[in-house]
Design an enzyme around this catalytic site. Sequence first.
Site, PDB file in Angstrom:
ATOM      1  N   ASP A   1      51.996  20.571  17.973  1.00  0.00           N
ATOM      2  CA  ASP A   1      50.707  21.301  17.392  1.00  0.00           C
ATOM      3  C   ASP A   1      50.775  21.601  16.517  1.00  0.00           C
ATOM      4  O   ASP A   1      49.684  22.244  16.050  1.00  0.00           O
ATOM      5  CB  ASP A   1      50.255  22.311  18.859  1.00  0.00           C
ATOM      6  CG  ASP A   1      50.800  23.235  19.222  1.00  0.00           C
ATOM      7  OD1 ASP A   1      52.017  23.333  17.862  1.00  0.00           O
ATOM      8  OD2 ASP A   1      50.547  23.631  20.315  1.00  0.00           O
TER       9      ASP A   1
ATOM     10  N   GLU B   1      54.721  14.817  22.948  1.00  0.00           N
ATOM     11  CA  GLU B   1      54.107  16.547  23.664  1.00  0.00           C
ATOM     12  C   GLU B   1      52.387  16.182  23.065  1.00  0.00           C
ATOM     13  O   GLU B   1      51.923  17.084  23.368  1.00  0.00           O
ATOM     14  CB  GLU B   1      54.789  17.508  22.619  1.00  0.00           C
ATOM     15  CG  GLU B   1      55.208  18.820  23.764  1.00  0.00           C
ATOM     16  CD  GLU B   1      54.949  19.962  23.152  1.00  0.00           C
ATOM     17  OE1 GLU B   1      54.910  20.368  22.052  1.00  0.00           O
ATOM     18  OE2 GLU B   1      56.195  20.344  24.000  1.00  0.00           O
TER      19      GLU B   1
ATOM     20  N   GLU C   1      46.423  25.563  16.900  1.00  0.00           N
ATOM     21  CA  GLU C   1      47.180  24.620  17.782  1.00  0.00           C
ATOM     22  C   GLU C   1      46.403  24.081  18.976  1.00  0.00           C
ATOM     23  O   GLU C   1      46.939  22.775  19.158  1.00  0.00           O
ATOM     24  CB  GLU C   1      48.719  25.182  18.165  1.00  0.00           C
ATOM     25  CG  GLU C   1      50.129  25.515  17.269  1.00  0.00           C
ATOM     26  CD  GLU C   1      49.496  27.524  17.011  1.00  0.00           C
ATOM     27  OE1 GLU C   1      48.361  27.877  17.406  1.00  0.00           O
ATOM     28  OE2 GLU C   1      50.676  27.846  16.806  1.00  0.00           O
TER      29      GLU C   1
ATOM     30  N   HIS D   1      55.202  34.904  18.050  1.00  0.00           N
ATOM     31  CA  HIS D   1      55.200  35.511  16.723  1.00  0.00           C
ATOM     32  C   HIS D   1      52.871  34.359  16.152  1.00  0.00           C
ATOM     33  O   HIS D   1      52.827  33.975  15.298  1.00  0.00           O
ATOM     34  CB  HIS D   1      55.920  33.828  15.940  1.00  0.00           C
ATOM     35  CG  HIS D   1      55.668  32.469  16.852  1.00  0.00           C
ATOM     36  ND1 HIS D   1      55.661  32.383  17.799  1.00  0.00           N
ATOM     37  CD2 HIS D   1      54.692  31.759  16.433  1.00  0.00           C
ATOM     38  CE1 HIS D   1      55.927  30.812  18.596  1.00  0.00           C
ATOM     39  NE2 HIS D   1      55.124  30.366  17.658  1.00  0.00           N
TER      40      HIS D   1
ATOM     41  N   ARG E   1      49.273  33.534  16.389  1.00  0.00           N
ATOM     42  CA  ARG E   1      48.503  34.001  14.961  1.00  0.00           C
ATOM     43  C   ARG E   1      47.960  34.719  15.903  1.00  0.00           C
ATOM     44  O   ARG E   1      46.422  35.462  15.666  1.00  0.00           O
ATOM     45  CB  ARG E   1      48.359  33.380  14.637  1.00  0.00           C
ATOM     46  CG  ARG E   1      49.527  32.920  13.070  1.00  0.00           C
ATOM     47  CD  ARG E   1      48.522  31.621  12.416  1.00  0.00           C
ATOM     48  NE  ARG E   1      48.880  30.502  11.491  1.00  0.00           N
ATOM     49  CZ  ARG E   1      49.634  31.207  10.478  1.00  0.00           C
ATOM     50  NH1 ARG E   1      48.898  31.226   9.059  1.00  0.00           N
ATOM     51  NH2 ARG E   1      50.699  30.873   9.345  1.00  0.00           N
TER      52      ARG E   1
ATOM     53  N   HIS F   1      60.495  36.950  14.324  1.00  0.00           N
ATOM     54  CA  HIS F   1      59.839  35.658  14.003  1.00  0.00           C
ATOM     55  C   HIS F   1      59.755  35.978  11.982  1.00  0.00           C
ATOM     56  O   HIS F   1      59.785  37.127  11.522  1.00  0.00           O
ATOM     57  CB  HIS F   1      58.800  35.187  13.916  1.00  0.00           C
ATOM     58  CG  HIS F   1      58.355  33.906  13.910  1.00  0.00           C
ATOM     59  ND1 HIS F   1      57.230  33.884  12.614  1.00  0.00           N
ATOM     60  CD2 HIS F   1      58.322  32.769  14.185  1.00  0.00           C
ATOM     61  CE1 HIS F   1      57.740  32.248  12.187  1.00  0.00           C
ATOM     62  NE2 HIS F   1      57.609  31.886  13.076  1.00  0.00           N
TER      63      HIS F   1
HETATM   64  C1  UD1 Z   1      53.874  27.372  12.640  1.00  0.00           C
HETATM   65  C2  UD1 Z   1      53.639  26.781  13.528  1.00  0.00           C
HETATM   66  C3  UD1 Z   1      53.121  27.017  15.505  1.00  0.00           C
HETATM   67  C4  UD1 Z   1      54.932  27.357  15.863  1.00  0.00           C
HETATM   68  C5  UD1 Z   1      55.366  28.476  14.837  1.00  0.00           C
HETATM   69  C6  UD1 Z   1      57.490  28.098  15.599  1.00  0.00           C
HETATM   70  C7  UD1 Z   1      51.020  26.299  12.080  1.00  0.00           C
HETATM   71  C8  UD1 Z   1      50.082  26.742  11.957  1.00  0.00           C
HETATM   72  N1  UD1 Z   1      52.078  27.217  13.424  1.00  0.00           N
HETATM   73  O1  UD1 Z   1      53.901  29.024  13.106  1.00  0.00           O
HETATM   74  O2  UD1 Z   1      52.535  26.545  16.017  1.00  0.00           O
HETATM   75  O3  UD1 Z   1      54.889  28.266  17.229  1.00  0.00           O
HETATM   76  O4  UD1 Z   1      55.543  27.373  13.317  1.00  0.00           O
HETATM   77  O5  UD1 Z   1      58.125  28.963  15.129  1.00  0.00           O
HETATM   78  O6  UD1 Z   1      52.191  25.237  11.912  1.00  0.00           O
HETATM   79  N2  UD1 Z   1      58.924  32.112   7.842  1.00  0.00           N
HETATM   80  C9  UD1 Z   1      59.087  32.670   6.585  1.00  0.00           C
HETATM   81  N3  UD1 Z   1      60.721  31.327   6.669  1.00  0.00           N
HETATM   82  C10 UD1 Z   1      60.249  29.941   8.079  1.00  0.00           C
HETATM   83  C11 UD1 Z   1      59.027  30.575   8.109  1.00  0.00           C
HETATM   84  C12 UD1 Z   1      58.137  31.035   8.697  1.00  0.00           C
HETATM   85  O7  UD1 Z   1      60.124  33.154   5.696  1.00  0.00           O
HETATM   86  O8  UD1 Z   1      61.409  29.598   8.008  1.00  0.00           O
HETATM   87  C13 UD1 Z   1      57.357  32.880   7.030  1.00  0.00           C
HETATM   88  C14 UD1 Z   1      56.858  32.530   5.787  1.00  0.00           C
HETATM   89  O9  UD1 Z   1      56.372  33.556   5.032  1.00  0.00           O
HETATM   90  C15 UD1 Z   1      56.107  31.734   6.272  1.00  0.00           C
HETATM   91  C16 UD1 Z   1      54.729  32.058   7.562  1.00  0.00           C
HETATM   92  O10 UD1 Z   1      55.866  32.321   7.708  1.00  0.00           O
HETATM   93  O11 UD1 Z   1      54.679  31.467   5.235  1.00  0.00           O
HETATM   94  C17 UD1 Z   1      54.406  31.600   8.400  1.00  0.00           C
HETATM   95  O12 UD1 Z   1      55.071  30.594   8.616  1.00  0.00           O
HETATM   96  P1  UD1 Z   1      54.235  28.778   9.409  1.00  0.00           P
HETATM   97  O13 UD1 Z   1      54.334  27.648   9.449  1.00  0.00           O
HETATM   98  O14 UD1 Z   1      52.866  29.091   8.648  1.00  0.00           O
HETATM   99  O15 UD1 Z   1      53.306  29.617  10.598  1.00  0.00           O
HETATM  100  P2  UD1 Z   1      53.941  30.000  11.672  1.00  0.00           P
HETATM  101  O16 UD1 Z   1      53.421  31.330  12.488  1.00  0.00           O
HETATM  102  O17 UD1 Z   1      55.458  30.409  11.250  1.00  0.00           O
HETATM  103  N1  UDP Z   2      64.385  29.952  18.582  1.00  0.00           N
HETATM  104  C1  UDP Z   2      65.011  29.753  18.165  1.00  0.00           C
HETATM  105  N2  UDP Z   2      66.057  30.574  18.137  1.00  0.00           N
HETATM  106  C2  UDP Z   2      64.913  32.216  18.480  1.00  0.00           C
HETATM  107  C3  UDP Z   2      63.467  31.943  19.255  1.00  0.00           C
HETATM  108  C4  UDP Z   2      63.546  31.110  19.442  1.00  0.00           C
HETATM  109  O1  UDP Z   2      66.016  28.824  18.136  1.00  0.00           O
HETATM  110  O2  UDP Z   2      64.854  32.907  17.560  1.00  0.00           O
HETATM  111  C5  UDP Z   2      64.215  28.409  20.312  1.00  0.00           C
HETATM  112  C6  UDP Z   2      63.377  28.589  21.094  1.00  0.00           C
HETATM  113  O3  UDP Z   2      64.593  28.718  22.394  1.00  0.00           O
HETATM  114  C7  UDP Z   2      62.929  26.951  21.380  1.00  0.00           C
HETATM  115  C8  UDP Z   2      61.967  27.523  20.163  1.00  0.00           C
HETATM  116  O4  UDP Z   2      62.745  27.863  18.768  1.00  0.00           O
HETATM  117  O5  UDP Z   2      64.125  25.799  21.452  1.00  0.00           O
HETATM  118  C9  UDP Z   2      60.201  27.921  20.361  1.00  0.00           C
HETATM  119  O6  UDP Z   2      60.142  27.840  18.639  1.00  0.00           O
HETATM  120  P1  UDP Z   2      58.966  28.553  18.236  1.00  0.00           P
HETATM  121  O7  UDP Z   2      58.868  30.000  19.649  1.00  0.00           O
HETATM  122  O8  UDP Z   2      58.649  29.388  17.014  1.00  0.00           O
HETATM  123  O9  UDP Z   2      57.740  28.267  18.780  1.00  0.00           O
HETATM  124  P2  UDP Z   2      56.550  27.287  19.723  1.00  0.00           P
HETATM  125  O10 UDP Z   2      57.707  27.276  20.620  1.00  0.00           O
HETATM  126  O11 UDP Z   2      55.879  28.568  19.805  1.00  0.00           O
HETATM  127  O12 UDP Z   2      56.257  25.905  18.765  1.00  0.00           O
END
Ligand code: UD1
Ligand code: UDP
Length: 391
Positions: A95, A117, A131, A217, A219, A250
């Site tokens: 999602d 999924e 999402e 994490h 939003r 995160h």
């Molecule tokens: C995204 C997904 C969310 C998912 C989550 C998993 C969307 C809208 N949201 O949220 O559904 O649950 O990923 O973790 O797609 N960042 C880093 N390094 C990384 C990853 C993220 O620095 O490796 C920081 C960056 O500043 C980035 C921000 O996190 O711009 C947000 O990342 P983004 O993928 O847009 O949203 P998530 O909150 O990670």
């Molecule tokens: N996870 C990980 N390291 C962490 C936290 C979570 O590898 O520090 C794994 C967790 O086991 C799960 C996945 O990341 O498989 C979940 O990711 P996240 O919570 O970022 O996204 P969501 O599932 O909410 O979309």
Amino acid sequence: MKLVFTFGTRPEAIKLAPLVHEAQRRRGVHPVVVCTGQHRELLRPVLELFSLRPDHHLELMTGGQSLGGFTGRAVEGLADLFGRLRPDAVAVQGDTTTVLCGALAAFYNRIPVAHVEAGLRTDSRYSPFPEEMNRRLAAQLATWHLAPTAKAKEALVAEGVRRLGGHIHITGNTGIDALFLGLELAKGAPPPAGELGEVFARLDSDPSRPLVLVTGHRRESFGEPLERVCRALRRVAGAHPELLFVYPVHLNPNVKGPVQEMLGGLGNVFLTPPAGYGDFLRLMKRSHLIVTDSGGVQEEGPALGKPVLVTRETTERPEAVEAGGVRLVGLDEDRIVGELERLVAGGEEYRRMAVPRFPYGDGQAAARCLDAILGEPVEQFRPDGGPEPAP
Ligand code: UD1
Ligand code: UDP
């Protein structure tokens, strides 16, 4: 069949890894791995653990990216790439923004989409945000709807996806395949370096000390709701010096900043960088209970027999709540404190929750997904004792 797998974030890579492996084993399937790079640091250890090597990596992440900004870049990059690759199908998972963009970019090229999924719903427009809407929109675009559970299938049937020629299959969640695979791959791995390594050493030196594992994490919780969760954790940590809290934070700046400000410097709360998947599985196994708003952790915790408190107002994963392994505790500070206190007290209530449960999968979901995409007969996933899926 040339089959593109598209992912961009940590959870998508984890849950698509078993499918990529399965595709690599099948005759007649030519898998192509495409990464948007929506995540960077969070993705790297997953790619390493599962030996996923993107054939095409768009490396699109920017710090503090906006939903609109990333969506624009990803649709353009993916539509252009799919136009050149001309695959027979594109598979997306979950999602995230990458899922919506991947499905849309495939559609613009008239390439059929497999949505892994599919069908999870809260029926709440802004929760989880964005999402819930990403997953619904992907359903409009998909041809194969790979629903992890019977409930997910019901939602898709009710929305009429079959009227556009969609095929729905109950496959189980590939996240459970990934969990089994990850536990195997992580066996005997050396402890991580850096801050997380120090935390592992601390946990090893005190094996009977209860660990509360925390992630967060979403939003829709940024700002005040996240602060309420942090205040609740601070209260319980203060009242229970016997507990250890580990919170891999995160990297989103909207999470990292407030969490460090509100929970940093407490003697029994360890804020660490995000853990690699193998290390996170070890933390979950070692934990007494888990506090999270993560989707994937709501599936993994029950499978490992760990009670999970979900700090959200809604969940699109009601199966484990109904089975008794997960509790949806909302975002009210006092309620979170109360629920944590009840589980920390142990007793019958804790024991009833701390039983392994598998409502989401049996480790065979990737094979079912691939059978469905290839047009082969699919044996539907049925959790033990669960109802026979409707046709
Ligand atoms: C995204 C997904 C969310 C998912 C989550 C998993 C969307 C809208 N949201 O949220 O559904 O649950 O990923 O973790 O797609 N960042 C880093 N390094 C990384 C990853 C993220 O620095 O490796 C920081 C960056 O500043 C980035 C921000 O996190 O711009 C947000 O990342 P983004 O993928 O847009 O949203 P998530 O909150 O990670
Ligand atoms: N996870 C990980 N390291 C962490 C936290 C979570 O590898 O520090 C794994 C967790 O086991 C799960 C996945 O990341 O498989 C979940 O990711 P996240 O919570 O970022 O996204 P969501 O599932 O909410 O979309």
